[in-house]
Motif scaffolding. Structure first.
Motif, short mmCIF file in Angstrom:
data_model
loop_
_atom_site.label_atom_id
_atom_site.label_comp_id
_atom_site.label_asym_id
_atom_site.label_seq_id
_atom_site.Cartn_x
_atom_site.Cartn_y
_atom_site.Cartn_z
N THR A 152 0.85 -1.20 0.00
CA THR A 152 0.00 0.00 0.00
C THR A 152 0.88 1.25 0.00
O THR A 152 2.11 1.17 0.18
CB THR A 152 -0.95 0.00 1.21
OG1 THR A 152 -1.92 1.05 1.04
CG2 THR A 152 -0.22 0.25 2.54
N TYR A 153 0.23 2.38 -0.19
CA TYR A 153 0.92 3.69 -0.19
C TYR A 153 1.56 3.91 1.18
O TYR A 153 0.87 3.94 2.19
CB TYR A 153 -0.12 4.77 -0.51
CG TYR A 153 0.33 6.19 -0.32
CD1 TYR A 153 1.54 6.64 -0.82
CD2 TYR A 153 -0.48 7.10 0.36
CE1 TYR A 153 1.93 7.96 -0.65
CE2 TYR A 153 -0.10 8.43 0.52
CZ TYR A 153 1.12 8.85 0.03
OH TYR A 153 1.50 10.15 0.20
N ASN A 179 -0.69 2.86 -6.17
CA ASN A 179 0.65 3.23 -5.69
C ASN A 179 1.02 2.24 -4.59
O ASN A 179 0.36 2.25 -3.55
CB ASN A 179 0.62 4.65 -5.13
CG ASN A 179 1.96 5.07 -4.55
OD1 ASN A 179 2.94 4.35 -4.64
ND2 ASN A 179 2.00 6.24 -3.93
N PRO A 180 2.00 1.37 -4.78
CA PRO A 180 3.00 1.35 -5.83
C PRO A 180 2.73 0.35 -6.96
O PRO A 180 3.48 0.35 -7.93
CB PRO A 180 4.25 0.86 -5.08
CG PRO A 180 3.69 -0.16 -4.11
CD PRO A 180 2.36 0.41 -3.69
N ALA A 181 1.70 -0.50 -6.86
CA ALA A 181 1.66 -1.68 -7.75
C ALA A 181 1.13 -1.38 -9.15
O ALA A 181 1.21 -2.24 -10.03
CB ALA A 181 0.83 -2.79 -7.09
N PHE A 187 6.27 2.10 -11.68
CA PHE A 187 6.61 0.72 -12.05
C PHE A 187 6.91 -0.01 -10.74
O PHE A 187 7.72 0.47 -9.93
CB PHE A 187 7.88 0.67 -12.92
CG PHE A 187 7.63 0.88 -14.38
CD1 PHE A 187 7.34 2.14 -14.88
CD2 PHE A 187 7.69 -0.19 -15.27
CE1 PHE A 187 7.12 2.34 -16.24
CE2 PHE A 187 7.47 0.00 -16.63
CZ PHE A 187 7.18 1.26 -17.12
N TRP A 188 6.29 -1.14 -10.56
CA TRP A 188 6.51 -1.97 -9.38
C TRP A 188 7.30 -3.18 -9.86
O TRP A 188 6.78 -4.04 -10.57
CB TRP A 188 5.15 -2.36 -8.79
CG TRP A 188 5.12 -3.18 -7.55
CD1 TRP A 188 4.43 -4.38 -7.41
CD2 TRP A 188 5.68 -2.90 -6.26
NE1 TRP A 188 4.56 -4.83 -6.12
CE2 TRP A 188 5.32 -3.94 -5.39
CE3 TRP A 188 6.46 -1.86 -5.76
CZ2 TRP A 188 5.71 -3.98 -4.05
CZ3 TRP A 188 6.85 -1.90 -4.43
CH2 TRP A 188 6.49 -2.94 -3.60
N PHE A 199 6.54 -0.36 1.47
CA PHE A 199 5.11 -0.43 1.12
C PHE A 199 4.43 -1.63 1.77
O PHE A 199 3.27 -1.91 1.51
CB PHE A 199 4.95 -0.50 -0.41
CG PHE A 199 5.65 0.62 -1.10
CD1 PHE A 199 5.00 1.82 -1.34
CD2 PHE A 199 6.99 0.51 -1.49
CE1 PHE A 199 5.65 2.87 -1.96
CE2 PHE A 199 7.65 1.55 -2.11
CZ PHE A 199 6.98 2.74 -2.34
N SER A 200 5.22 -2.35 2.60
CA SER A 200 4.68 -3.56 3.23
C SER A 200 4.26 -3.26 4.66
O SER A 200 4.95 -2.53 5.38
CB SER A 200 5.77 -4.65 3.24
OG SER A 200 5.32 -5.74 4.02
N SER A 201 3.14 -3.83 5.09
CA SER A 201 2.70 -3.64 6.48
C SER A 201 3.15 -4.82 7.32
O SER A 201 2.75 -4.94 8.48
CB SER A 201 1.19 -3.48 6.53
OG SER A 201 0.79 -2.42 5.71
#
Ligand SMILES: Cc1ncc(COP(=O)(O)O)c(C=O)c1O
Length: 378
Positions: A110-111, A160-162, A312-313, A341-343
């Motif tokens: 996620t953002y 964002n970002p994927a 670009f992811w 971007f990872s929780s």
């Protein structure tokens, strides 16, 4: 030492392919100058007064017309509320709809700065997977069956970002689930208008007239200028009424009456639509340049070609991109590593590049230098 003016300061000679900012030359000073001249020459002192809670009525009417035309469904003014941008909208919604300790769902990834806002509100965050068609609604259903979230935060279009976009059937399923299980959807739709070679499905905002649980947040940051700190919430009239009655808007007299008073003239002149068309032309070329450079210099990179937005992811199998970043930074190159971007401290093999900040030759050079750094172990 000079106080900074911009949030991100890239040392000269370096290339930060991670920056999600528009480049300076794309910030439309000329049309804002013209709109400001019209604003001041109108001499309406009411626009410098404490404003109406939902925002300047002229601005909201012009915005409603703009949205009805560009989104191709009827957007009346009573579903809109002016904000200081999507970040402020998210913060306000967290204030009004959550309390510390509440469980919320976000996409993985996620953002990253939305995660900061959730952390400010001491919310407990659970993740739901994404795939090439956006949020995995089946996994969401399974999870909401077990635990009851207060809300889900999703970026349905040009993520964002994927960079992925939620498919139409999934949008319908998601809206069905919110009604079934009674949680809120906060749909962050800030990239909706930046579509390059595709027409995305209608935004989740399109469901708000029937469903109170869907709240869409949007912004002028990506289509005009982030420094305006101007955006809007699009939601059911009952939700808008509730938001407009909150203490912040009552005491402060609405959000950002000054910038919205100027942007009103800009929308009326047709300059917003024109600016979006211009940005789309520029970004589409930059996207193509990044795609070509990745193909040429980083053939091992795995990614989906974006159809809109900024990003670009990229997956570099077997690599820890946080480690790569340390050596890349020494070499004058930067990007955003996947873990940001990872929780759940995952996504180590991923990185986010943006094509919004640099022109095509700089993008090519940045990717080439990163590839050198990676392949030659610099
Ligand atoms: C998904 C998403 N939401 C919100 C924002 C910030 O929006 P604003 O400038 O309107 O606060 C960004 C900016 O990068 C974004 O990518």
């Amino acid at each position: 030492m000079m106080m900074p003016i911009e949030q991100t300061d890239v040392p000269s000679g370096n290339i930060d392919l991670g920056s999600g900012n528009p480049s300076l030359e794309l910030l439309p000073i000329e049309i804002l100058e013209q709109a400001s001249a019209n604003y001041f020459s109108a001499g309406d002192r009411r626009t410098l007064q404490y404003g109406a809670e939902r925002g300047n009525g002229y601005f909201l009417t012009a915005l409603a017309e703009f949205l009805s035309t560009s989104l191709q469904f009827d957007v009346p003014t009573n579903v809109l509320l002016t904000t200081n941008g999507a970040s402020a909208a998210l913060d306000l919604l967290c204030t009004l709809y959550t309390k510390p300790g509440d469980l919320i769902f976000v996409e993985e990834p996620t953002y990253f700065l939305a995660r900061r806002i959730f952390s400010d509100h001491q919310l407990q965050v659970e993740t739901v997977a994404l795939d090439k068609n956006g949020l995995d609604v089946e996994q969401l259903e399974e999870k909401v069956n077990r635990t009851k979230p207060k809300l889900i935060y999703t970026i349905p279009t040009f993520h964002n970002p994927a960079s992925v976009t939620l498919a139409q059937e999934r949008r319908e399923r998601l809206v069905y689930l919110t009604q079934q299980y009674n949680f809120l959807i906060i749909a962050d739709e800030v990239y909706q208008f930046l579509a390059y070679d595709t027409t995305p499905p209608k935004p989740l905002a399109a469901f708000t007239n029937q469903v109170e649980q869907v709240i869409s947040i949007n912004s002028f940051s990506k289509i005009l200028a982030p420094g305006l700190r101007l955006g809007w919430i699009h939601a059911h009239p009952k939700v808008i009424k509730r938001l407009a009655e909150c203490g912040l808007l009552d005491s402060g007299g609405g959000l950002n009456p000054f910038a919205s008073g100027i942007v009103y003239y800009l929308i009326q002149a047709g300059d917003l639509a024109e600016n979006i068309a211009k940005l789309k032309g520029v970004y589409q070329k930059r996207l193509a340049a990044m795609n070509k450079a990745l193909d040429q210099y980083l053939p091992e990179a795995g990614y989906l070609i974006p159809h809109g937005g900024y990003y670009f992811w990229v997956r570099l199998p077997g690599l820890d991109t946080s480690q790569l970043r340390v050596s890349a930074q020494k070499y004058g190159i930067d990007f955003r590593p996947g873990t940001m971007f990872s929780s759940k401290m995952g996504l180590n093999e991923y990185l986010r590049f943006s094509f919004s900040y640099y022109n095509a030759p700089q993008i090519e050079l940045g990717v080439k230098k990163l590839a050198e750094c990676l392949h030659e172990g610099i």
